[in-house]
Design a protein around this motif. Structure first.
Motif, short mmCIF file in Angstrom:
data_model
loop_
_atom_site.label_atom_id
_atom_site.label_comp_id
_atom_site.label_asym_id
_atom_site.label_seq_id
_atom_site.Cartn_x
_atom_site.Cartn_y
_atom_site.Cartn_z
N GLY A 155 0.80 -1.21 0.00
CA GLY A 155 0.00 0.00 0.00
C GLY A 155 0.83 1.27 0.00
O GLY A 155 0.31 2.36 -0.16
N LYS A 156 2.17 1.12 0.16
CA LYS A 156 3.05 2.29 0.23
C LYS A 156 4.25 2.08 -0.70
O LYS A 156 5.37 1.84 -0.24
CB LYS A 156 3.52 2.52 1.66
N PRO A 157 4.03 2.19 -2.00
CA PRO A 157 5.13 1.93 -2.93
C PRO A 157 6.15 3.06 -3.04
O PRO A 157 7.19 2.89 -3.66
CB PRO A 157 4.41 1.74 -4.26
N LEU A 158 5.85 4.23 -2.44
CA LEU A 158 6.70 5.41 -2.66
C LEU A 158 7.74 5.63 -1.57
O LEU A 158 8.49 6.59 -1.64
CB LEU A 158 5.82 6.67 -2.78
N VAL A 191 10.48 13.84 0.90
CA VAL A 191 11.21 13.17 -0.17
C VAL A 191 10.56 11.81 -0.45
O VAL A 191 10.14 11.11 0.46
CB VAL A 191 12.69 12.97 0.25
N GLN A 192 10.46 11.46 -1.74
CA GLN A 192 9.89 10.17 -2.14
C GLN A 192 10.98 9.25 -2.66
O GLN A 192 12.00 9.70 -3.19
CB GLN A 192 8.83 10.37 -3.24
N TYR A 193 10.74 7.94 -2.51
CA TYR A 193 11.71 6.94 -2.95
C TYR A 193 11.52 6.55 -4.40
O TYR A 193 12.40 5.94 -5.00
CB TYR A 193 11.61 5.72 -2.05
N ARG A 194 10.37 6.84 -4.96
CA ARG A 194 10.09 6.68 -6.39
C ARG A 194 8.91 7.57 -6.71
O ARG A 194 8.25 8.08 -5.81
CB ARG A 194 9.83 5.21 -6.78
N PHE A 195 8.60 7.74 -8.00
CA PHE A 195 7.56 8.68 -8.40
C PHE A 195 6.70 8.05 -9.48
O PHE A 195 7.18 7.29 -10.32
CB PHE A 195 8.19 9.97 -8.94
N SER A 196 5.39 8.37 -9.44
CA SER A 196 4.50 7.87 -10.48
C SER A 196 3.38 8.86 -10.74
O SER A 196 3.07 9.72 -9.91
CB SER A 196 3.89 6.52 -10.07
N ILE A 197 2.78 8.73 -11.92
CA ILE A 197 1.54 9.43 -12.23
C ILE A 197 0.51 8.38 -12.64
O ILE A 197 0.86 7.35 -13.22
CB ILE A 197 1.70 10.48 -13.35
N GLU A 198 -0.73 8.61 -12.32
CA GLU A 198 -1.83 7.74 -12.72
C GLU A 198 -2.83 8.57 -13.49
O GLU A 198 -3.13 9.71 -13.12
CB GLU A 198 -2.50 7.10 -11.51
N TYR A 199 -3.39 8.00 -14.57
CA TYR A 199 -4.21 8.79 -15.47
C TYR A 199 -5.22 7.91 -16.19
O TYR A 199 -5.11 6.68 -16.19
CB TYR A 199 -3.34 9.55 -16.47
#
Length: 342
Positions: free
Chosen positions: A146-149, A223-231
């Motif tokens: 639930g926390k991929p970031l 700070v995030q460990y990875r980044f994403s966008i959802e669309y």
């Protein structure tokens, strides 16, 4: 079969590995012999059939069987000497992406388990001095977290994506490989990921870390460990590295119909955001700041293998594939890490 036709297009990603840095020592890697190439071609014919069936067969059980057959045949093929230098160009539903320094390549693909679950699969193949196989399989656990970031991950708890770009950066003598990838996330939405890959002291891959900073944003966040966008599934969304600006540039998204809680309503609004590499981190640039860097309101476009509709330029693809293999042959293989004494 409309879904499968669309699906087949979006994962046609064999992407460019750019030539970065300077070669400081020669490397006399002999080309593959005719016999070796022929052996690879025979295996590739089988792999091509399995890869096609993973994407296009209607039955979930048949897709699963094809996926299993593909993996077994792929590993058996890669065990042949110097397989790293064979491009597998006919596997059009498998992304085969070389690192800019040719130290490794990543193969990624997608398997639809059922109507609701899409799994990414893959492997990292390292270039070795003697041409033997060093392979790290990638296991997608996206559906179980639930926390991929906010976590560093190994190849065994990977956040899956079909990668289409690798950007090599250096900071304080260490190499950082930024991966851009596509995720057929759900029935109604897609994701695109930005992930930093490094290699530990023993050569093991590590995904993620405190690399995404938002310190210059008007609204501060951690700070995030990875980044994403959802669309929204049907939205054509840019998310790529622009070499002329040395930035990762992507569409600013807004909710269609003013439903911000529903990510599957998000579409581009014509503005852009970006990340710029500074002091070992990707620094986020908001759309207000990024707009000043554009001239005449035009988006900076690099030469691409795929356009925004997923159409493939075969001539560019074949030309760049050959450059990737030639680059791999010219550069020295990384030395194997020294083993710790018992």
């Amino acid at each position: 079969m409309q879904f499968f036709n669309f699906h087949r297009i979006v994962i046609l990603v064999l992407v460019v590995a750019g030539l970065l840095g300077t070669v400081t020592e020669s490397y006399a890697q002999p080309p593959l012999t005719y016999a070796r190439k022929n052996a690879f071609r025979l295996q590739e014919d089988s792999l091509k059939t399995f890869a096609y069936n993973i994407v296009n067969l209607e039955s979930a059980s048949e897709r699963f069987r094809s996926d299993s057959q593909f993996i077994r045949t792929l590993v058996r093929t890669l065990k042949q000497p110097n397989s790293f230098y064979y491009p597998f160009d006919s596997l059009m539903t498998i992304s085969r992406l070389y690192a800019p320094d040719s130290s490794f390549r990543i193969l990624t693909w997608e398997y639809q388990k059922d109507d609701f679950i899409f799994l990414q699969e893959g492997a990292i193949q390292m270039r070795t001095p003697d041409g033997s196989l060093k392979l790290f399989p990638l296991f997608d656990v996206s559906m179980f977290t639930g926390k991929p970031l906010d976590s560093v991950r190994s190849n065994r708890n990977w956040i899956g994506a079909i990668y289409y770009k690798i950007i090599e950066k250096n900071w304080q003598g260490k190499k950082y490989y930024t991966l851009l990838g596509f995720d057929d996330f759900s029935q109604t939405s897609n994701k695109k990921w930005m992930e930093v890959l490094t290699f530990g002291p023993e050569g093991q891959p590590q995904f993620g870390g405190p690399y995404f900073s938002f310190k210059d944003d008007s609204v501060r966040k951690g700070v995030q460990y990875r980044f994403s966008i959802e669309y929204k599934k049907e939205a054509g969304t840019r998310f790529n590295y622009d070499s002329s600006m040395d930035m990762v540039v992507y569409d600013h998204l807004v909710s269609e119909g003013d439903q911000p809680e529903k990510k599957d309503t998000y579409i581009p609004d014509g503005d852009f955001e970006a990340f710029q590499w500074k002091n070992g981190q990707w620094l986020h640039i908001q759309k207000q700041l990024f707009s000043y860097k554009l001239k005449d309101g035009q988006f900076p476009v690099e030469q691409k293998m795929l356009d925004d509709q997923g159409n493939l330029d075969e001539s560019k693809l074949q030309e760049q594939s050959q450059k990737n293999i030639q680059n791999a042959r010219k550069k020295p293989a990384p030395a194997s890490p020294a083993k710790k004494p018992n």
